[in-house]
Design a protein around this motif. Structure first.
Motif, PDB file in Angstrom:
ATOM      1  N   ALA A   1      22.674  36.758 -99.287  1.00  0.00           N
ATOM      2  CA  ALA A   1      21.971  38.222 -98.486  1.00  0.00           C
ATOM      3  C   ALA A   1      20.154  38.260 -98.794  1.00  0.00           C
ATOM      4  O   ALA A   1      20.360  39.698 -98.404  1.00  0.00           O
ATOM      5  N   GLY A   2      20.084  37.114 -99.490  1.00  0.00           N
ATOM      6  CA  GLY A   2      18.109  37.136 -99.556  1.00  0.00           C
ATOM      7  C   GLY A   2      17.593  37.916-100.642  1.00  0.00           C
ATOM      8  O   GLY A   2      18.211  38.825-101.391  1.00  0.00           O
ATOM      9  N   PRO A   3      16.663  37.544-100.891  1.00  0.00           N
ATOM     10  CA  PRO A   3      15.526  38.049-101.897  1.00  0.00           C
ATOM     11  C   PRO A   3      16.089  39.479-101.783  1.00  0.00           C
ATOM     12  O   PRO A   3      15.440  40.030-102.432  1.00  0.00           O
ATOM     13  N   ARG A   4      15.300  40.250-100.944  1.00  0.00           N
ATOM     14  CA  ARG A   4      15.094  41.698-100.876  1.00  0.00           C
ATOM     15  C   ARG A   4      16.656  42.368-101.316  1.00  0.00           C
ATOM     16  O   ARG A   4      16.561  43.321-102.172  1.00  0.00           O
ATOM     17  N   GLU A   5      17.983  41.937-101.173  1.00  0.00           N
ATOM     18  CA  GLU A   5      19.714  42.661-102.306  1.00  0.00           C
ATOM     19  C   GLU A   5      19.447  41.736-103.184  1.00  0.00           C
ATOM     20  O   GLU A   5      19.768  42.820-104.121  1.00  0.00           O
ATOM     21  N   VAL A   6      18.037  40.519-103.461  1.00  0.00           N
ATOM     22  CA  VAL A   6      18.643  40.056-105.140  1.00  0.00           C
ATOM     23  C   VAL A   6      17.778  41.547-105.719  1.00  0.00           C
ATOM     24  O   VAL A   6      18.150  41.833-106.861  1.00  0.00           O
ATOM     25  N   ALA A   7      17.055  41.932-105.553  1.00  0.00           N
ATOM     26  CA  ALA A   7      16.164  42.748-105.710  1.00  0.00           C
ATOM     27  C   ALA A   7      16.369  43.881-105.935  1.00  0.00           C
ATOM     28  O   ALA A   7      16.814  44.298-107.052  1.00  0.00           O
ATOM     29  N   ALA A   8      16.775  43.942-105.026  1.00  0.00           N
ATOM     30  CA  ALA A   8      17.876  45.781-105.183  1.00  0.00           C
ATOM     31  C   ALA A   8      18.840  45.744-106.433  1.00  0.00           C
ATOM     32  O   ALA A   8      18.921  46.698-107.562  1.00  0.00           O
ATOM     33  N   GLY A   9      19.506  44.424-106.526  1.00  0.00           N
ATOM     34  CA  GLY A   9      20.055  43.894-107.478  1.00  0.00           C
ATOM     35  C   GLY A   9      19.542  44.291-109.223  1.00  0.00           C
ATOM     36  O   GLY A   9      19.860  45.274-110.279  1.00  0.00           O
ATOM     37  N   ALA A  10      18.501  43.687-108.937  1.00  0.00           N
ATOM     38  CA  ALA A  10      17.551  43.204-110.192  1.00  0.00           C
ATOM     39  C   ALA A  10      17.162  45.397-110.651  1.00  0.00           C
ATOM     40  O   ALA A  10      16.429  45.640-111.744  1.00  0.00           O
ATOM     41  N   ILE A  11      16.560  46.282-109.503  1.00  0.00           N
ATOM     42  CA  ILE A  11      16.177  46.860-109.990  1.00  0.00           C
ATOM     43  C   ILE A  11      17.529  47.863-110.569  1.00  0.00           C
ATOM     44  O   ILE A  11      16.760  48.743-111.440  1.00  0.00           O
ATOM     45  N   ASP A  12      18.830  48.570-110.036  1.00  0.00           N
ATOM     46  CA  ASP A  12      19.527  48.428-110.158  1.00  0.00           C
ATOM     47  C   ASP A  12      19.868  48.525-112.072  1.00  0.00           C
ATOM     48  O   ASP A  12      20.302  48.657-112.982  1.00  0.00           O
ATOM     49  N   ALA A  13      19.866  47.273-112.015  1.00  0.00           N
ATOM     50  CA  ALA A  13      19.641  46.410-113.881  1.00  0.00           C
ATOM     51  C   ALA A  13      18.521  46.433-114.801  1.00  0.00           C
ATOM     52  O   ALA A  13      19.128  47.324-116.106  1.00  0.00           O
ATOM     53  N   ALA A  14      17.960  46.742-113.982  1.00  0.00           N
ATOM     54  CA  ALA A  14      16.699  46.843-115.007  1.00  0.00           C
ATOM     55  C   ALA A  14      16.629  49.082-115.576  1.00  0.00           C
ATOM     56  O   ALA A  14      16.338  49.475-116.521  1.00  0.00           O
ATOM     57  N   ARG A  15      17.106  49.384-114.339  1.00  0.00           N
ATOM     58  CA  ARG A  15      17.763  50.800-115.192  1.00  0.00           C
ATOM     59  C   ARG A  15      18.137  51.275-116.191  1.00  0.00           C
ATOM     60  O   ARG A  15      18.863  52.279-116.686  1.00  0.00           O
ATOM     61  N   GLN A  16      19.073  50.039-116.093  1.00  0.00           N
ATOM     62  CA  GLN A  16      20.195  49.938-117.297  1.00  0.00           C
ATOM     63  C   GLN A  16      19.351  49.568-118.788  1.00  0.00           C
ATOM     64  O   GLN A  16      19.754  48.910-119.722  1.00  0.00           O
ATOM     65  N   GLY A  17      17.904  48.657-118.472  1.00  0.00           N
ATOM     66  CA  GLY A  17      17.173  48.533-119.517  1.00  0.00           C
ATOM     67  C   GLY A  17      16.986  47.363-119.951  1.00  0.00           C
ATOM     68  O   GLY A  17      17.335  46.463-121.462  1.00  0.00           O
ATOM     69  N   ILE A  18      16.947  46.539-118.879  1.00  0.00           N
ATOM     70  CA  ILE A  18      16.918  45.151-119.240  1.00  0.00           C
ATOM     71  C   ILE A  18      16.036  44.797-118.362  1.00  0.00           C
ATOM     72  O   ILE A  18      15.827  44.598-117.023  1.00  0.00           O
ATOM     73  N   ASN A  19      15.532  44.005-119.388  1.00  0.00           N
ATOM     74  CA  ASN A  19      13.788  43.550-117.735  1.00  0.00           C
ATOM     75  C   ASN A  19      14.187  42.033-117.439  1.00  0.00           C
ATOM     76  O   ASN A  19      15.129  41.047-117.851  1.00  0.00           O
ATOM     77  N   VAL A  20      13.879  42.188-116.288  1.00  0.00           N
ATOM     78  CA  VAL A  20      14.398  41.239-115.553  1.00  0.00           C
ATOM     79  C   VAL A  20      13.147  40.481-114.695  1.00  0.00           C
ATOM     80  O   VAL A  20      11.620  40.955-114.656  1.00  0.00           O
ATOM     81  N   LYS A  21      13.162  38.610-114.968  1.00  0.00           N
ATOM     82  CA  LYS A  21      11.579  38.323-114.108  1.00  0.00           C
ATOM     83  C   LYS A  21      12.530  37.764-112.688  1.00  0.00           C
ATOM     84  O   LYS A  21      13.177  36.984-112.705  1.00  0.00           O
ATOM     85  N   LEU A  22      11.820  38.044-111.344  1.00  0.00           N
ATOM     86  CA  LEU A  22      12.551  37.692-110.332  1.00  0.00           C
ATOM     87  C   LEU A  22      11.840  36.776-109.788  1.00  0.00           C
ATOM     88  O   LEU A  22      10.576  37.270-109.156  1.00  0.00           O
ATOM     89  N   PHE A  23      11.978  35.542-109.785  1.00  0.00           N
ATOM     90  CA  PHE A  23      11.571  34.458-109.099  1.00  0.00           C
ATOM     91  C   PHE A  23      11.467  34.204-107.606  1.00  0.00           C
ATOM     92  O   PHE A  23      13.448  34.250-107.364  1.00  0.00           O
TER      93      PHE A  23
END
Lengths: 330, 330
Positions: free
Chosen positions: B13-35
């Motif tokens: 689905a591409g990097p933007r979709e992965v970023a969207a998932g990361a944003i949701d996870a970050a809202r749960q209090g997880i730190n994300v390093k996105l490569f």
């Protein structure tokens, strides 16, 4: 009139249940020669000849040896009646190993066929896909896979009426580089052009989505895959049924949906389809599930009779010959 | 706070979709390093650090070579951040081959582990069965199968809380004599007693009926099996849906059943489960499906964080050590 030799010694449900299936098939105008313990089979009606053969080798550890050493076993006698021309086709729900061994030894392989393959129309809704080999042999040599691709294509043309069946190899990725060394080598040979419409690799998902008409794999993977499909289908249907029973509202809904769902249930029911074809022998051999009851056995006998009437074995062989897919030496 | 390194270069689905998932996870209090490509990723919110890594090797033919030759690839940089301790766990939906190669090279195998295995809870209703290997390697040497049996048992104990998980080999028959030569040899070793509760072979059907808690197979067969399960599930669900739409009566019934069926839909939805665990590495690595969208990616990141918090890698390794299931030489 078509005569089908039926081995009553194999099925899990016992000779009496096989006899019940044979009685139903005989009512459709099929002659049945029933091989098994006459005592256990009991009384049968018109159109059925019982040949007392109390020895069953359906559950032995080494079926190849047993077929050689026990000429009076029900499956051996049944196969020999086909070999001698007394019967036109064979049905046995015993162990695939015993059916295969008796078939190869007595009915014999067609000229130029390395090894028979067990082929089945997969029990997935809306996907009339032929999968082979689903258990005749765990062997996966590339030349066997390639010949099975041809056998599947020829069968699909002759029996299913598909003019130019799309043939695929089952693998763990669609790229030509994916798979076991044997799958990769077979992919290479089929890509080089062999007269069939080779569409490359399909993954497990591709079987369900109808990306090919014929899917080829070794008998180990194919057997695992087939039983998995049956297991997943029943698990999902079971879960839908459980959901339907979970409360009054859902139960009312299920009642309304029942007529629409009955077609699906039939489509997923292995007994409706009569079993698998053992392809590559000189006569038609049908292998119903060992756990089939009366209805599935009757279907298997009807399938054997109609496949024999349509000369499926001979026509499949001619198609293989025309495709140059038979090995040259004996 | 737990930090998860996420490779944005792999998902279909591409990097933007992965970023969207990361944003949701970050809202749960997880730190994300996105490569991944910073340009394609676009703006992200709090809790996410974007590391610009425009090179993706998710679709290359030879991922092992690519991992060695392209140290700036997103998956390589993500794996290295875990190896260096900047991140605690890795998530990548790229090709399993690339994740595996980057994981083995940088995060490294745990001491005494032959080869990592990709393990997943099968998407079958009512059967919380762990299946491994579902695609890390097509290799099927008996000692690998045996170690994967131990890895599956240890993981099942540690993560699923099953006190004494029943472990089985996937085969084309239940008897010890059935299967490929490798399966037969592994069966022998496991039968000789290795401290795990080995229940023998299961067939494809046995996965669905819960005959074992852990089912072991080679990565080729496991991958075919997993994708087949997903395919059959969706085909059956699709057919139920089509039946529901076939007439007004069925449609009314489907509406009534809908609440009861929603749990089943979730149970069969691969995105709900976050993906597969790559076991045998020194840190937690989660491999979501390449085709997951935002929701599945978020689940995968949450799964990685919680598995890391629970020290799944360390505890699985200790369980393996206690079982004497690690190879002695390095």
């Amino acid at each position: 009139m078509t005569t089908v030799a039926v081995d009553a010694g194999g099925a899990d449900a016992g000779p009496r249940e096989v006899a019940a299936g044979a009685i139903d098939a005989a009512r459709q105008g099929i002659n049945v020669k029933l091989f098994g313990s006459a005592e256990e089979i009991g009384p049968v009606g018109e159109g059925i000849e019982v040949i007392d053969a109390p020895v069953s080798i359906a559950k032995v550890a080494d079926p190849v040896a047993a077929v050689r050493e026990q000429p009076d076993a029900s499956i051996v006698q049944a196969a020999r009646s086909v070999a001698s021309g007394e019967a036109d086709a064979l049905v046995s729900g015993g162990s695939t190993g015993a059916v295969l061994a008796a078939g190869v030894l007595h009915i014999r392989r067609q000229r130029g066929v390395h090894r028979p393959a067990l082929a089945i129309l997969v029990p997935i809704p809306g996907a009339p896909v032929l999968l082979l080999d689903v258990g005749a042999s765990s062997e996966s040599r590339p030349e066997r896979l390639v010949q099975h691709a041809h056998i599947g294509a020829a069968f699909s043309e002759v029996v299913l009426g598909i003019a130019r069946p799309r043939v695929a190899l089952l693998s763990n990725g669609e790229e030509a580089s994916r798979g076991t060394p044997e799958v990769i080598a077979a992919h290479q040979i089929l890509s080089d052009g062999t007269g069939i419409d080779f569409v490359g690799n399909v993954e497990g998902l591709g079987i369900a989505t109808g990306e090919a008409d014929v899917v080829v794999t070794d008998g180990f993977t194919g057997n695992v895959a087939l039983k998995l499909m049956e297991g997943v289908s029943s698990a999902v249907i079971g879960a839908v049924r459980a959901a339907a029973a979970s409360d009054a509202r859902a139960a009312a809904g299920a009642l309304l949906m029942k007529p629409a769902l009955s077609g699906l249930r039939d489509q997923l029911d292995p007994e409706q389809h009569g079993g698998a074809y053992l392809l590559g022998l000189r006569s038609v051999v049908i292998v119903p599930h060992g756990r089939f009851g009366r209805r599935g056995i009757a279907k298997a006998i009807e399938l054997a009779a109609s496949a024999s009437d349509a000369d499926v074995a001979g026509r499949t062989h001619s198609a293989l010959e025309a495709a140059g897919a038979l090995r040259s030496s004996k």
